[in-house]
Motif scaffolding. Structure first.
Motif, PDB file in Angstrom:
ATOM      1  N   TYR A  75     124.479  70.162  34.669  1.00 26.03           N
ATOM      2  CA  TYR A  75     124.886  68.987  35.421  1.00 26.03           C
ATOM      3  C   TYR A  75     125.913  69.425  36.455  1.00 26.03           C
ATOM      4  N   CYS A  76     125.685  69.037  37.695  1.00 29.27           N
ATOM      5  CA  CYS A  76     126.515  69.502  38.805  1.00 29.27           C
ATOM      6  C   CYS A  76     127.407  68.409  39.372  1.00 29.27           C
ATOM      7  N   GLY A  77     127.423  67.243  38.794  1.00 26.98           N
ATOM      8  CA  GLY A  77     128.216  66.129  39.310  1.00 26.98           C
ATOM      9  C   GLY A  77     127.386  65.281  40.265  1.00 26.98           C
ATOM     10  N   ASN A  78     127.899  64.103  40.578  1.00 29.24           N
ATOM     11  CA  ASN A  78     127.213  63.172  41.479  1.00 29.24           C
ATOM     12  C   ASN A  78     125.773  62.915  41.052  1.00 29.24           C
ATOM     13  N   ASN A  79     125.538  62.852  39.744  1.00 32.26           N
ATOM     14  CA  ASN A  79     124.202  62.606  39.184  1.00 32.26           C
ATOM     15  C   ASN A  79     123.180  63.670  39.572  1.00 32.26           C
ATOM     16  N   ALA A  80     123.641  64.845  39.954  1.00 37.09           N
ATOM     17  CA  ALA A  80     122.739  65.944  40.304  1.00 37.09           C
ATOM     18  C   ALA A  80     122.710  66.950  39.160  1.00 37.09           C
ATOM     19  N   PHE A  81     121.559  67.577  38.977  1.00 38.94           N
ATOM     20  CA  PHE A  81     121.464  68.619  37.973  1.00 38.94           C
ATOM     21  C   PHE A  81     120.440  69.653  38.408  1.00 38.94           C
ATOM     22  N   ILE A  82     120.540  70.813  37.812  1.00 40.23           N
ATOM     23  CA  ILE A  82     119.578  71.893  38.007  1.00 40.23           C
ATOM     24  C   ILE A  82     118.924  72.126  36.663  1.00 40.23           C
TER      25      ILE A  82
END
Length: 121
Positions: A75-82
């Motif tokens: 999870y990378c923050g701002n509802n973004a993930f890889i």
């Protein structure tokens, strides 16, 4: 309600991982009580209760000596993930460490990181 949403997300992630690792063959034969035991063991920090079920998800399929891929999500923050499937073995045949996986996925971020895994910059 929040707890139910977290449980639902956890179980969805477990099912997704099983689909990638075992083609869904492990979770599909588990009973509802097994799903509950897995969740309650995690929720209540009872490792033995959790591991009694989770170990089935961590075993290799018959005839395999290693997993071909392991699903991983950052999870990378701002509802973004890889999300990627990671080969657990390097080209030289050695097992990858978590550090090696992070370096592969985030090469720029890792090299710019002030503190590495050993605590030194």
């Amino acid at each position: 309600m929040y707890q139910e949403a977290v449980e639902s997300h956890f179980m969805s992630s477990v099912k997704e991982a099983d689909a990638l690792k075992h083609r869904g063959q492990v979770i599909s034969v588990m009973q509802k009580k097994d799903h509950n035991q897995l969740w309650l063991g995690l929720q209540n920090d009872k490792f033995d209760q959790f591991w009694a079920i989770n170990k089935k998800l961590m075993e290799m399929a018959s005839g395999e000596s290693e997993f071909k891929h392991i699903p991983i999500r950052f999870y990378c923050g701002n509802n973004a993930f890889i999300q990627k499937l990671i080969r657990p073995i390097n080209d030289d045949g050695k097992r990858k460490t978590l550090r090696a996986v992070i370096e592969d996925i985030f090469p720029t971020e890792y090299s710019n990181c002030k503190y590495h895994a050993n605590g030194k910059g």
